[in-house]
Structures are given as structure tokens and as C-alpha cells.
Design a protein around this motif. Structure first.
Motif, PDB file in Angstrom:
ATOM      1  N   ILE A   3       0.847  -1.193   0.000  1.00 35.52           N
ATOM      2  CA  ILE A   3       0.000   0.000   0.000  1.00 35.52           C
ATOM      3  C   ILE A   3       0.883   1.244   0.000  1.00 35.52           C
ATOM      4  CG2 ILE A   3      -1.735   1.288   1.319  1.00 35.52           C
ATOM      5  CD1 ILE A   3      -2.711  -1.466   2.363  1.00 35.52           C
ATOM      6  N   THR A   4       0.603   2.175  -0.900  1.00 34.49           N
ATOM      7  CA  THR A   4       1.438   3.361  -1.080  1.00 34.49           C
ATOM      8  C   THR A   4       0.672   4.626  -0.707  1.00 34.49           C
ATOM      9  OG1 THR A   4       2.665   2.282  -2.874  1.00 34.49           O
ATOM     10  CG2 THR A   4       2.825   4.677  -2.738  1.00 34.49           C
ATOM     11  N   VAL A   5       1.376   5.566  -0.084  1.00 29.77           N
ATOM     12  CA  VAL A   5       0.803   6.835   0.355  1.00 29.77           C
ATOM     13  C   VAL A   5       1.522   7.984  -0.347  1.00 29.77           C
ATOM     14  CG1 VAL A   5       0.621   8.416   2.317  1.00 29.77           C
ATOM     15  CG2 VAL A   5       0.005   6.008   2.588  1.00 29.77           C
TER      16      VAL A   5
ATOM     17  N   GLY B  22       1.043  14.845  -4.011  1.00 35.28           N
ATOM     18  CA  GLY B  22       1.630  14.281  -5.225  1.00 35.28           C
ATOM     19  C   GLY B  22       2.995  13.666  -5.054  1.00 35.28           C
ATOM     20  N   ILE B  23       3.573  13.734  -3.858  1.00 35.86           N
ATOM     21  CA  ILE B  23       4.894  13.158  -3.608  1.00 35.86           C
ATOM     22  C   ILE B  23       4.730  11.790  -2.958  1.00 35.86           C
ATOM     23  CG2 ILE B  23       7.068  13.426  -2.350  1.00 35.86           C
ATOM     24  CD1 ILE B  23       6.694  16.427  -2.497  1.00 35.86           C
ATOM     25  N   GLU B  24       5.354  10.777  -3.555  1.00 34.91           N
ATOM     26  CA  GLU B  24       5.281   9.437  -2.987  1.00 34.91           C
ATOM     27  C   GLU B  24       6.054   9.404  -1.676  1.00 34.91           C
ATOM     28  OE1 GLU B  24       6.423   4.830  -4.176  1.00 34.91           O
ATOM     29  OE2 GLU B  24       5.994   6.297  -5.765  1.00 34.91           O
ATOM     30  N   ILE B  25       5.349   9.116  -0.603  1.00 35.10           N
ATOM     31  CA  ILE B  25       5.922   9.205   0.740  1.00 35.10           C
ATOM     32  C   ILE B  25       6.417   7.864   1.253  1.00 35.10           C
ATOM     33  CG2 ILE B  25       5.453   9.822   3.143  1.00 35.10           C
ATOM     34  CD1 ILE B  25       5.550  12.191   1.229  1.00 35.10           C
ATOM     35  N   ALA B  26       5.594   6.837   1.143  1.00 41.25           N
ATOM     36  CA  ALA B  26       5.963   5.550   1.737  1.00 41.25           C
ATOM     37  C   ALA B  26       5.121   4.431   1.142  1.00 41.25           C
ATOM     38  CB  ALA B  26       5.775   5.586   3.249  1.00 41.25           C
TER      39      ALA B  26
ATOM     40  N   ILE C 295      -3.977   7.431  -1.230  1.00 42.84           N
ATOM     41  CA  ILE C 295      -3.589   6.107  -0.748  1.00 42.84           C
ATOM     42  C   ILE C 295      -4.173   5.039  -1.667  1.00 42.84           C
ATOM     43  CG2 ILE C 295      -5.583   6.025   0.827  1.00 42.84           C
ATOM     44  CD1 ILE C 295      -3.790   4.372   2.734  1.00 42.84           C
ATOM     45  N   GLY C 296      -3.405   3.977  -1.880  1.00 41.51           N
ATOM     46  CA  GLY C 296      -3.901   2.902  -2.725  1.00 41.51           C
ATOM     47  C   GLY C 296      -2.825   1.880  -3.024  1.00 41.51           C
ATOM     48  N   VAL C 297      -3.073   1.116  -4.058  1.00 40.50           N
ATOM     49  CA  VAL C 297      -2.184   0.024  -4.466  1.00 40.50           C
ATOM     50  C   VAL C 297      -1.789   0.236  -5.919  1.00 40.50           C
ATOM     51  CG1 VAL C 297      -1.941  -2.475  -4.744  1.00 40.50           C
ATOM     52  CG2 VAL C 297      -3.315  -1.556  -2.855  1.00 40.50           C
TER      53      VAL C 297
END
Length: 317
Positions: free
Chosen positions: A208-210, A214-218, A286-288
Motif C-alpha cells: 500500500i502506497t501513500v 503528489g509526492i510518494e511518501i511511503a 492512498i492505494g495500491v
């Protein structure tokens, strides 16, 4: 270790402030037991599974579980679920460095770092680009039809207490009002989440990505789609054979980097890079990813579903 310790919280509670009464009670109650103090001591700088605590302190697992709940409610420790030998297991870590109790009203908050929180219902998303299987359900009834992404923009979505999808992303726009009161140096989001599959599967990993603005955090891996018992706040009408609860996740960004569940996960992204003062809202996505290594879907929970009485909470300090 210093990076971990610096990220844990130093709390200040004021006896003369009615807003602090509830937390004063919870902390006092949590510390009014010698076994809980021993548990706190063994978790200082050393996250452990519940079974490890039980074995190390020679306290029955059932007793440790009760103590852990009280300590977590007082925000003295942080609890989430990690893969274990027998499915998902409670993983406990230190969440507070200190609690200061102030007995005077004068100058009680002058030197205390201010904190502002905003809770966003999970149905109040502003953008949605997802793939089925997907759906939403409220506290009292289902919402529209399942497995049809187009129904995610129904006005009925505001009633959602649990939503799920296979891949893609959902975005929430948080107000920047808290940022206008004082200069801030830290932002965090906490939310209850798990993987998604048919019915439930406690061993079903999903990456799962956060994103923030607009910046990919984790990216973190949910170990499963949790069921087998009813969630603490899951309505009785919801089938016991379906997803029941998730684990509480916290993503934080400050001047030293990104922290996932209070552990430093990325030094390259800092608070100043997020451009929080340059936009009319704070976008939390948030999502995949479609190309995720573990594409196991996602469930998000509201305050009336799952194990935690909260939706998505943004906190700035």
C-alpha cells in the motif's frame, strides 16, 4: 536508535485544562499497575510481539493483552499487526518519551508544541481511480452496488464506514486551516487499513502506497485481510465471513524524514518538500499500484467499523 527516539512524542498535560482531563485519567489508570510499568520498561527502544513480552516478563499472554490495550489507549505505546508464525500478531512499540503534568494554569502552554488534528470521514474523498472488486458499506446498510467503480462518486459515499478496491488510488483533500495558526514542522496521517480479498484471508499481503501533495511518501505491506472475529466497532449486520478490522497505521513527515509507525523509513523526503503552504488543500492519496509486488487490494475503515474509533486523521505540529 536516536532517530526513533526523537520521533516519539513528549506529551504535556495540564490539570487546569478540561481538554486534558480524559487523557490524564487514561495515563493515570495505565500507570496504576506494576505489570504495565514493567511492560513499558521492556519496550523502551525495543519493539516486541505480545508473545515476546509475555515470555520475557513471565506474565500470561491474556494479561499482557489487557495491559497493552490500556497502555495504547493512553498513547504510551503503539500497536499494530505484523506477520507472525500463526498469522497476524500484535507488534508493540514505544510511542511516548515523556508525559509532563502541569499543575499551574499560568504559562502552561507557552512552551508546549501546539498540535492540530482534522479527521476526514473515509467517504469524503475528492478523487478516485480504482479497479474492482470494490465497494462501500455504511454503518447501517450497503452503499450502491459493489464492484462498480462509477458508483464511488454517489452522494451516498459520505455514509461509508468501510471501502475497498483491488488497485488504484483514492484521494482526500484536507483543509490547510491548521497550518495557518502557527508555523508547523511536522505532518502525520493515521488510518485503519488492511488488504482486500474475497471474504477474508489473514495471510494476504498487499503493498500500500501513500502520497502527500503528489509526492510518494511511503509504501508498506499489509500482512492480510483480517477476519475470524468481529471488529470492535464493526456493526452486527456485517457478515462475520467478511473483512472485519485492520491495523492502525501512522505516516509522519518532519524535518528529518519520513517515519512509518515511528520508525524512520526515508531520509530523502522532508516536511519542507511537501509545499503545504503553497496549496489550498493538503492532498492525501492512498492505494495500491497496478505493478505492486504484492497487489492484494486495500480496505479503509471509518470510526464505526473495524478496531479503532477513527477515520483518517491528519495532525500537524
Amino acid at each position: 536508535m536516536s532517530d526513533i527516539i526523537n520521533q516519539k512524542k513528549n506529551f504535556t498535560l495540564q490539570v487546569g485544562n478540561p481538554k486534558d482531563f480524559d487523557m490524564l485519567y487514561k495515563v493515570s489508570k495505565a500507570l496504576a499497575n506494576p505489570e504495565r510499568i514493567k511492560i513499558l520498561d521492556c519496550l523502551i527502544g525495543k519493539p516486541k510481539y505480545l508473545s515476546d513480552i509475555s515470555r520475557e516478563l513471565d506474565i500470561p499472554v491474556s494479561s499482557v493483552a489487557r495491559h497493552i490495550d490500556a497502555l495504547a489507549e493512553a498513547q504510551l505505546i503503539f500497536v499494530n499487526y505484523q506477520p507472525g508464525p500463526k498469522g497476524h500478531m500484535k507488534f508493540c512499540s514505544q510511542a511516548a518519551v515523556s508525559y509532563t503534568v502541569q499543575l499551574s494554569k499560568e504559562d502552561a502552554t507557552e512552551d508546549t508544541e501546539k498540535e492540530y488534528s482534522v479527521e476526514m470521514p473515509i467517504g469524503m474523498f475528492t478523487q478516485c481511480d480504482i479497479t474492482p472488486p470494490c465497494g462501500m458499506t455504511g454503518e447501517d446498510d450497503g452503499i450502491e452496488y459493489f464492484d462498480e467503480p462509477k458508483f464511488f462518486f454517489s452522494p451516498e459515499r459520505l455514509k461509508a464506514e468501510c471501502l475497498w478496491f483491488d488497485s488504484g488510488f483514492i484521494t482526500y483533500s484536507f483543509p490547510t486551516t491548521p497550518l495557518l495558526h502557527h508555523p508547523c514542522s511536522e505532518i502525520s496521517f493515521s488510518f485503519e487499513v488492511c488488504s482486500e480479498t474475497s471474504y477474508y484471508n489473514n495471510v494476504w499481503p498487499s503493498d500500500i502506497t501513500v502520497f502527500i501533495n503528489g509526492i510518494e511518501i511511503a509504501t508498506f505491506t499489509s500482512p492480510g485481510d483480517f477476519g475470524g472475529r468481529r471488529g470492535k466497532y464493526t456493526p452486527e449486520r456485517w457478515p462475520l465471513t467478511s473483512t472485519q478490522f485492520g491495523f492502525l497505521k501512522k505516516i509522519c513527515v518532519n524535518g528529518t524524514g519520513v517515519y512509518t509507525d515511528n520508525l524512520l523509513s526515508d531520509k530523502k523526503i522532508t516536511f519542507d518538500m511537501l509545499g503545504l503552504y503553497d496549496r489550498p488543500s493538503v492532498e492525501f492519496k492512498i492505494g495500491v499500484k497496478p505493478d505492486a509486488v504484492h497487489r492484494g487490494g486495500i480496505n479503509l475503515f471509518g470510526k464505526h467499523f473495524g478496531d479503532y474509533p477513527q477515520s483518517i486523521v491528519m495532525t500537524v505540529r
